[in-house]
Motif scaffolding. Sequence first.
Motif, PDB file in Angstrom:
ATOM      1  N   MET A  15      -7.629  16.218   4.878  1.00 58.38           N
ATOM      2  CA  MET A  15      -8.792  16.416   5.729  1.00 58.38           C
ATOM      3  C   MET A  15      -9.302  17.862   5.731  1.00 58.38           C
ATOM      4  N   PRO A  16      -8.444  18.878   5.846  1.00 55.82           N
ATOM      5  CA  PRO A  16      -8.980  20.243   5.712  1.00 55.82           C
ATOM      6  C   PRO A  16      -9.641  20.461   4.353  1.00 55.82           C
ATOM      7  N   THR A  17      -9.046  19.897   3.301  1.00 58.39           N
ATOM      8  CA  THR A  17      -9.619  20.027   1.957  1.00 58.39           C
ATOM      9  C   THR A  17     -11.004  19.400   1.886  1.00 58.39           C
ATOM     10  N   VAL A  18     -11.149  18.206   2.457  1.00 58.48           N
ATOM     11  CA  VAL A  18     -12.430  17.499   2.445  1.00 58.48           C
ATOM     12  C   VAL A  18     -13.518  18.336   3.111  1.00 58.48           C
ATOM     13  N   GLY A  77     -13.913  14.816  -6.505  1.00 60.82           N
ATOM     14  CA  GLY A  77     -12.635  15.087  -5.844  1.00 60.82           C
ATOM     15  C   GLY A  77     -12.724  14.838  -4.356  1.00 60.82           C
ATOM     16  N   LEU A  78     -13.822  15.298  -3.766  1.00 59.98           N
ATOM     17  CA  LEU A  78     -14.083  15.049  -2.344  1.00 59.98           C
ATOM     18  C   LEU A  78     -14.144  13.555  -2.052  1.00 59.98           C
ATOM     19  N   LEU A  79     -14.891  12.823  -2.874  1.00 61.45           N
ATOM     20  CA  LEU A  79     -14.993  11.369  -2.698  1.00 61.45           C
ATOM     21  C   LEU A  79     -13.619  10.697  -2.795  1.00 61.45           C
ATOM     22  N   PHE A  80     -12.821  11.132  -3.764  1.00 57.97           N
ATOM     23  CA  PHE A  80     -11.527  10.475  -3.957  1.00 57.97           C
ATOM     24  C   PHE A  80     -10.584  10.724  -2.793  1.00 57.97           C
ATOM     25  N   PHE A 116      -7.925   1.273 -10.855  1.00 57.02           N
ATOM     26  CA  PHE A 116      -7.700   0.456  -9.660  1.00 57.02           C
ATOM     27  C   PHE A 116      -6.206   0.291  -9.391  1.00 57.02           C
ATOM     28  N   VAL A 117      -5.442   0.016 -10.437  1.00 52.33           N
ATOM     29  CA  VAL A 117      -3.995  -0.143 -10.285  1.00 52.33           C
ATOM     30  C   VAL A 117      -3.363   1.167  -9.820  1.00 52.33           C
ATOM     31  N   VAL A 118      -3.784   2.281 -10.414  1.00 55.17           N
ATOM     32  CA  VAL A 118      -3.219   3.594 -10.066  1.00 55.17           C
ATOM     33  C   VAL A 118      -3.470   3.913  -8.595  1.00 55.17           C
ATOM     34  N   VAL A 119      -4.712   3.725  -8.142  1.00 54.43           N
ATOM     35  CA  VAL A 119      -5.051   4.053  -6.756  1.00 54.43           C
ATOM     36  C   VAL A 119      -4.325   3.137  -5.791  1.00 54.43           C
ATOM     37  N   THR A 120      -4.179   1.864  -6.152  1.00 50.97           N
ATOM     38  CA  THR A 120      -3.470   0.916  -5.282  1.00 50.97           C
ATOM     39  C   THR A 120      -2.008   1.307  -5.122  1.00 50.97           C
ATOM     40  N   VAL A 121      -1.365   1.639  -6.223  1.00 47.91           N
ATOM     41  CA  VAL A 121       0.044   2.046  -6.177  1.00 47.91           C
ATOM     42  C   VAL A 121       0.192   3.353  -5.397  1.00 47.91           C
ATOM     43  N   LEU A 122      -0.732   4.278  -5.601  1.00 45.47           N
ATOM     44  CA  LEU A 122      -0.691   5.553  -4.874  1.00 45.47           C
ATOM     45  C   LEU A 122      -0.841   5.324  -3.371  1.00 45.47           C
ATOM     46  N   THR A 123      -1.751   4.448  -2.985  1.00 44.75           N
ATOM     47  CA  THR A 123      -1.946   4.123  -1.568  1.00 44.75           C
ATOM     48  C   THR A 123      -0.683   3.514  -0.975  1.00 44.75           C
ATOM     49  N   GLY A 124      -0.089   2.576  -1.705  1.00 46.27           N
ATOM     50  CA  GLY A 124       1.159   1.969  -1.245  1.00 46.27           C
ATOM     51  C   GLY A 124       2.282   2.982  -1.135  1.00 46.27           C
ATOM     52  N   LEU A 146      -9.951  -4.028   1.779  1.00 41.46           N
ATOM     53  CA  LEU A 146      -9.149  -3.078   1.011  1.00 41.46           C
ATOM     54  C   LEU A 146      -9.103  -3.449  -0.463  1.00 41.46           C
ATOM     55  N   SER A 147      -9.064  -4.757  -0.753  1.00 33.99           N
ATOM     56  CA  SER A 147      -8.915  -5.205  -2.138  1.00 33.99           C
ATOM     57  C   SER A 147     -10.065  -4.744  -3.022  1.00 33.99           C
ATOM     58  N   TYR A 148     -11.296  -4.680  -2.483  1.00 34.89           N
ATOM     59  CA  TYR A 148     -12.390  -4.193  -3.331  1.00 34.89           C
ATOM     60  C   TYR A 148     -12.704  -2.719  -3.073  1.00 34.89           C
ATOM     61  N   TYR A 149     -12.317  -2.211  -1.903  1.00 31.52           N
ATOM     62  CA  TYR A 149     -12.478  -0.779  -1.624  1.00 31.52           C
ATOM     63  C   TYR A 149     -11.657   0.041  -2.616  1.00 31.52           C
ATOM     64  N   LEU A 150     -10.481  -0.448  -2.969  1.00 32.38           N
ATOM     65  CA  LEU A 150      -9.628   0.250  -3.931  1.00 32.38           C
ATOM     66  C   LEU A 150     -10.235   0.246  -5.329  1.00 32.38           C
ATOM     67  N   VAL A 151     -11.029  -0.764  -5.648  1.00 30.40           N
ATOM     68  CA  VAL A 151     -11.738  -0.779  -6.932  1.00 30.40           C
ATOM     69  C   VAL A 151     -12.746   0.372  -6.970  1.00 30.40           C
ATOM     70  N   LEU A 152     -13.495   0.530  -5.883  1.00 34.81           N
ATOM     71  CA  LEU A 152     -14.455   1.632  -5.802  1.00 34.81           C
ATOM     72  C   LEU A 152     -13.746   2.980  -5.859  1.00 34.81           C
ATOM     73  N   ALA A 153     -12.615   3.080  -5.154  1.00 38.74           N
ATOM     74  CA  ALA A 153     -11.833   4.326  -5.191  1.00 38.74           C
ATOM     75  C   ALA A 153     -11.346   4.611  -6.611  1.00 38.74           C
ATOM     76  N   GLY A 154     -11.005   3.563  -7.340  1.00 29.98           N
ATOM     77  CA  GLY A 154     -10.592   3.723  -8.735  1.00 29.98           C
ATOM     78  C   GLY A 154     -11.716   4.258  -9.604  1.00 29.98           C
ATOM     79  N   TRP A 155     -12.930   3.787  -9.378  1.00 25.84           N
ATOM     80  CA  TRP A 155     -14.074   4.331 -10.109  1.00 25.84           C
ATOM     81  C   TRP A 155     -14.220   5.831  -9.847  1.00 25.84           C
ATOM     82  N   VAL A 156     -14.081   6.213  -8.574  1.00 22.22           N
ATOM     83  CA  VAL A 156     -14.215   7.623  -8.218  1.00 22.22           C
ATOM     84  C   VAL A 156     -13.157   8.459  -8.942  1.00 22.22           C
TER      85      VAL A 156
END
Length: 465
Positions: free
Chosen positions: A162-165, A297-300, A135-143, A97-107
């Motif tokens: 999921m319907p949106t995706v 948007g789909l990726l995020f 990265f910080v934004v996505v981590t806080v949002l996930t939490g 999760l610690s590095y997955y959130l970095v990738l999510a932050g890039w997206v």
Amino acid sequence: MITERWSSRLGFLLAATGAAVGLGNIWRFSAVVGQNGGGAYLVPYLIAAFACAVPLLVLELAIGRHLRTDVISAFESAKSGYAPLGWLVVGGVFLILSYYLVLAGWVLGFLFSWLVGSQVTFAPFTDGWLPVGYFVVVTVLTGGVVSLGVRGGIERLARIVMPTVFVVLAALALYAATLPGWDRAATFLFTPRFEALADLGLWSVAFGQAFFSLSVGQGIMLTYGSYLDEGTTLLRSALVITVADIAAAVTAGLVIFPIVFSFGLEPTLGTELAFTTLPAAFATMPLGRVVAVAFFGLLFFAALSSAVSLLEVGVAATANTTGYGRQRATALLTGGVLLAGLPSALSYSPVDLAFAGRPVLDLVDESVGTFALPISALLIVYAFVWQHEFSRVQADLGRLYPLVRYALPAVLAIATGAKAAGVARPAWRLLVGRARGEPLVIALATLALLTLVALVMWLSRVPRS
């Protein structure tokens, strides 16, 4: 004992599908297909998904529903003294999760960039501090989502996301069908080369992708199973999740590869496609900005739903073993993930944080991202099938039981051995052409790192009062 429950079976299916459908389907799947011969890869991938990943998915759901507890307490239920094995699994999920959130932050960064029309590319993006901020934004949002609970946070997010995706995926696929490279893309994706099936590396990558994509072997489905009602048919649910997961991956391929072939891109570029070559194509194609916003948007959304499921594993375990409330446990784990992921975030920033000449994020991905999942899956099968046979779990497995007891350990051991011996090709390579470390050394280092993280988490726990 966990008391929270999904509000409905549909809510569970959406949440579990959200856990499965993430960057692994949309970004990683196309990268792996491109690097492994297109249609040659689909045959072992489908075999891996239905013959091995589905039985493991049913096993995890059955364990969770029967024991109604978290990963760590479940291992303790299997045999007294096995809690450290549970901590090992949770520690692996924590590091992923610690590095997955970095990738999510890039997206998220690329999504905002295309929304405002700046059309950033990867090199300028990582030259600044924005990747760390995202990265910080996505981590806080996930939490924040996890802190709202199973129904109010995780399930509510899944019902929206999921319907949106799937709608956005379908719309992008229809657009891709109008591109001149669609026929070539379909041929590349669906034409099998049976001679390639003799390649052990191809099978190892396919099994790794199937387990990674379906989020099995990480305790996610065990945790989600603990919120499941007794009337749900597990095999049917597992098949629905698997079909949805594969459909998302294949549809993503039908979005990405027509763009690749229409604009003269190289399908073997791997994960570089998402942040370097596809944005260049978006900048020149008709309706490119709209397509880019929809794609990122789909990726995020997919990344966020998967990140929530990864965090929930640790939160459920921490809350149940320490007696903390959900909000306090979430805050503790979110802060821990921020600290653990910071080196990975800084490795693609002006700091260029690296070790032995390679970015920290790449090293964590090469080690934990490659070896933690099969190690965790082996531990789950060992504890809950070989060491303690729960009769209700065995009944839920039914005819799948021989596959789980005999075939799964063999497949996991062979796949892990192939990775450690360097037979398997890298599946999620962030820097193209960058030298990699010795696989066996990385495998041993992974086990040592997981043990250290598990030990730290176990020592920092607070007993119930």
